[in-house]
Design a protein around this motif. Structure first.
Motif, mmCIF file in Angstrom:
data_model
loop_
_atom_site.group_PDB
_atom_site.id
_atom_site.type_symbol
_atom_site.label_atom_id
_atom_site.label_comp_id
_atom_site.label_asym_id
_atom_site.label_seq_id
_atom_site.Cartn_x
_atom_site.Cartn_y
_atom_site.Cartn_z
ATOM 1 N N PRO A 29 23.723 92.981 95.116
ATOM 2 C CA PRO A 29 22.407 93.623 95.212
ATOM 3 C C PRO A 29 21.853 94.012 93.845
ATOM 4 C CG PRO A 29 23.955 94.597 96.777
ATOM 5 C CD PRO A 29 24.763 93.725 95.858
ATOM 6 N N PHE A 86 21.846 95.447 87.584
ATOM 7 C CA PHE A 86 22.218 94.200 88.272
ATOM 8 C C PHE A 86 23.318 93.471 87.494
ATOM 9 C CE2 PHE A 86 18.838 93.480 85.279
ATOM 10 C CZ PHE A 86 19.204 92.314 84.617
ATOM 11 N N TYR A 128 19.861 96.948 92.121
ATOM 12 C CA TYR A 128 19.557 98.363 92.339
ATOM 13 C C TYR A 128 18.352 98.741 91.481
ATOM 14 C CZ TYR A 128 24.226 98.447 94.388
ATOM 15 O OH TYR A 128 25.323 98.188 95.160
ATOM 16 N N SER A 141 16.801 91.857 97.644
ATOM 17 C CA SER A 141 16.872 91.336 96.277
ATOM 18 C C SER A 141 18.320 91.255 95.804
ATOM 19 C CB SER A 141 16.062 92.234 95.338
ATOM 20 O OG SER A 141 14.725 92.351 95.791
ATOM 21 N N TYR A 142 18.758 90.057 95.451
ATOM 22 C CA TYR A 142 20.111 89.842 94.963
ATOM 23 C C TYR A 142 20.065 89.031 93.673
ATOM 24 C CZ TYR A 142 22.237 91.487 99.306
ATOM 25 O OH TYR A 142 22.658 92.253 100.350
ATOM 26 N N GLN A 172 24.473 100.782 99.463
ATOM 27 C CA GLN A 172 23.270 100.233 98.861
ATOM 28 C C GLN A 172 22.582 101.213 97.916
ATOM 29 O OE1 GLN A 172 22.165 96.932 99.471
ATOM 30 N NE2 GLN A 172 24.260 96.899 100.213
ATOM 31 N N SER A 186 18.519 102.458 94.303
ATOM 32 C CA SER A 186 18.785 101.948 95.644
ATOM 33 C C SER A 186 18.532 100.457 95.693
ATOM 34 C CB SER A 186 17.911 102.667 96.677
ATOM 35 O OG SER A 186 16.540 102.424 96.416
ATOM 36 N N ALA A 187 19.178 99.788 96.645
ATOM 37 C CA ALA A 187 18.987 98.355 96.852
ATOM 38 C C ALA A 187 18.268 98.155 98.173
ATOM 39 C CB ALA A 187 20.334 97.638 96.858
ATOM 40 N N ASP A 188 17.296 97.239 98.194
ATOM 41 C CA ASP A 188 16.509 97.027 99.411
ATOM 42 C C ASP A 188 17.194 96.084 100.392
ATOM 43 O OD1 ASP A 188 16.228 94.551 98.214
ATOM 44 O OD2 ASP A 188 14.113 94.830 97.704
ATOM 45 N N GLY A 189 18.343 95.525 99.987
ATOM 46 C CA GLY A 189 19.049 94.617 100.881
ATOM 47 C C GLY A 189 18.471 93.216 100.896
#
Length: 446
Positions: free
Chosen positions: A359, A377, A361, A353-354, A331, A348-351
Motif C-alpha cells: 500500500p 511507499f 500511505y 493505491s499500491y 492500513q 493512511s492507505a485507501d486500499g
C-alpha cells in the motif's frame, strides 16, 4: 527391640482405630446428627456423629454440647454447600479431604472445584480446623500457579464468603498483577480447564481486579477486559454459577421477585462496566493496540477515533529528528520525529493505491507554507533492481516529487515498514528544513 515392638503395636492399634472410625462414618446407627447444606442436591444432608465432630473441632463441641439450640436438634442447617460440609466431615473422620484425594486422580480442577476449595478453606477457618485451612490454601496456590485463569474465580468466591482482604486475598491479587493477561484473558487450548478469567468476576470484584495497583497502567488490558466482561443483551458472565457456564434462562415458575433481582443485577453490572470504562485513558494506548479495539457500548467509534486523532496531532506537534517512533498496523501508520514537521502524523492507505505490491500511505502536511500530500511507499529501482522505502512530498499541480527520507528494505520482512534504518534523502536536492544529524529511529508497537 522392646521399644520397636511397642511402637509397632501402637501403630497397629492406631490403624485399627482409624479403620473403625472410617467404618462408623458409614454406619447409620452411629450417626446422631444431620448437617444440611445450602444447596438442594437431593442427598437429604450429611449424617455424622456429634462426638467425632466435637472431638476434632471446638466449634462443633460448643454447637453440640453447649447452650445452643443445635445441641438438641437432629438436623442442623449450615451456610455451606453439601460438598463442602461432606469434606469437613470426611476430614474430621479421616484427616483427609475429598479434594486432596481428587488431586491424585484428576489432571485439573473445574471452576466449580476451585470455588468449592475456597469455600472449604473458609469453612475450615470457621470450624477452627487450622491444618485443613492451610492444606486448602496450599492446594489453591499450587493450582492457580498452573491455571492462572482461575484466579478471578477464586477472588470472586473469596468475596462471596466475606474475605475481602488478608494475606491469601492479597496473594491472589498478586498473581493477577504478575500474570496479567494470562490470568484475566486466558487462552490456552492445551489446558482442559484454563478458567474464564475476568468473566468469573462478579460486580463486587471487577473494580478491584482492574485497579491500577493490580494491572498497573496497562489501559489496553483494562479496555479488553471490560469488552469481555461487559453485558451484551444477557450478561456474558455468571460469577455465582458453580459450573462455570452461564445460563440465564428463567423457568416458568420463576417468581417476580427473582426476575426483578436479576434485572437489578444486570443493571448494576452495566453501570459498573461504564464506570470503569469512563476511567480508561484511551490516549495512553499505543495506536497499533488502539486500532484492535472494536467499538462497543463502552468505547464508541467516535471515542476511539478521537484517541487516534490525538496521537496523530501530538506527533505533528512534537517534531524531532527522524521517525523516532513509527507505529504500523493494517492500513495506517504514524510517523513521529521527522526533521520536516509536515512529515509527522498519521498516514493512511485507501486500499486502492499500491506501489511494488504494497500500500501507499498518504497524509496532508505543511511544506513550504502550503498543505501538500505526503506519501510513504516502497519502490524498486529500475536500474539496479533494488527496493527501498521512501517518504516524500508530492506538490499539488506539479508532476515532480520531492523525496525527503529513505530506508532500505528489511530482507526478512520486506513488506513491513522499516524500524531503524531511515535517513535523509540526498539525491542532489535541497535538504528538508532543519537539516540536523539524524539518529536511528525507534518503533512504537511494532
Amino acid at each position: 527391640p522392646i521399644l520397636i515392638l511397642i511402637l509397632i503395636i501402637i501403630i497397629i492399634i492406631m490403624g485399627v482405630l482409624l479403620n473403625d472410625i472410617k467404618t462408623a462414618r458409614t454406619e447409620e446407627a452411629y450417626n446422631d446428627v444431620c448437617l444440611m447444606g445450602t444447596d438442594k442436591d437431593g442427598s437429604g444432608g450429611i449424617l455424622a456423629s456429634k462426638l467425632i465432630l466435637a472431638m476434632r473441632s471446638q466449634v462443633f463441641h460448643k454447637m453440640f454440647y453447649g447452650n445452643f439450640r443445635e445441641s438438641e436438634a437432629l438436623a442442623i442447617p449450615l451456610n455451606y454447600s453439601s460438598s463442602v460440609i461432606r469434606s469437613i466431615v470426611d476430614y474430621c473422620y479421616t484427616d483427609r479431604t475429598t479434594k486432596s484425594d481428587e488431586q491424585q486422580q484428576a489432571p485439573s480442577y473445574s471452576e466449580a472445584d476451585f470455588r468449592d476449595m475456597v469455600s472449604l478453606r473458609s469453612a475450615a477457618d470457621f470450624f477452627e480446623l487450622s491444618e485443613l485451612r492451610e492444606v486448602m490454601a496450599d492446594l489453591l496456590y499450587s493450582e492457580m500457579a498452573k491455571h492462572p485463569g482461575m484466579t478471578c474465580a477464586v477472588l470472586d468466591e473469596l468475596s462471596a464468603v466475606g474475605e475481602t482482604d488478608g494475606e491469601f486475598h492479597d496473594t491472589c491479587l498478586g498473581i493477577i498483577r504478575v500474570m496479567g493477561e494470562a490470568a484475566l484473558l486466558p487462552n490456552n487450548d492445551d489446558d482442559a480447564h484454563p478458567g474464564r478469567g475476568v468473566l468469573a468476576c462478579g460486580n463486587s470484584v471487577i473494580g478491584k481486579v482492574l485497579a491500577e495497583e493490580v494491572v498497573g497502567y496497562d489501559q489496553y488490558l483494562v479496555a479488553r477486559c471490560l469488552q469481555k466482561w461487559k453485558p451484551s443483551g444477557e450478561c456474558e458472565h455468571t460469577a455465582s454459577n458453580r459450573d462455570g457456564a452461564s445460563d440465564d434462562r428463567e423457568d416458568d415458575g420463576t417468581k417476580a421477585g427473582d426476575i426483578a433481582s436479576k434485572q437489578y443485577g444486570e443493571m448494576r453490572h452495566a453501570m459498573i462496566a461504564r464506570g470503569i470504562a469512563g476511567r480508561v485513558r484511551l490516549n495512553l494506548i499505543a495506536p497499533p493496540k488502539l486500532a484492535r479495539l472494536n467499538p462497543c457500548s463502552l468505547f464508541s467509534r467516535d471515542q476511539l477515533y478521537e484517541a487516534l486523532k490525538e496521537h496523530a496531532l501530538s506527533t505533528e506537534q512534537e517534531g524531532g529528528s527522524i521517525l523516532t517512533k513509527t507505529a504500523v498496523r493494517g492500513q495506517w501508520c504514524i510517523v513521529k520525529g521527522a526533521s520536516c514537521p509536515g512529515a509527522n502524523g498519521m498516514y493512511s492507505a485507501d486500499g486502492i493505491s499500491y506501489n511494488d505490491g504494497v500500500p501507499i500511505y498518504e497524509k496532508k502536511g505543511m511544506y513550504m507554507d502550503k498543505a501538500e500530500p505526503f506519501k510513504l511507499f516502497r519502490r524498486v529501482n529500475d536500474n539496479t533492481g533494488n527496493a527501498n522505502w521512501f517518504l516524500g512530498v508530492y506538490p499539488v499541480g506539479s508532476k515532480s516529487k520531492i523525496y525527503l527520507y529513505t530506508s532500505r528494505v528489511d530482507e526478512v520482512e520486506k513488506d513491513k515498514i522499516p524500524m531503524y534504518t531511515w535517513r535523509l534523502w540526498g539525491d542532489n536536492q535541497s535538504p528538508p528544513t532543519n537539516n540536523a544529524q539524524l539518529p536511528a529511529p525507534i518503533v512504537l508497537g511494532g
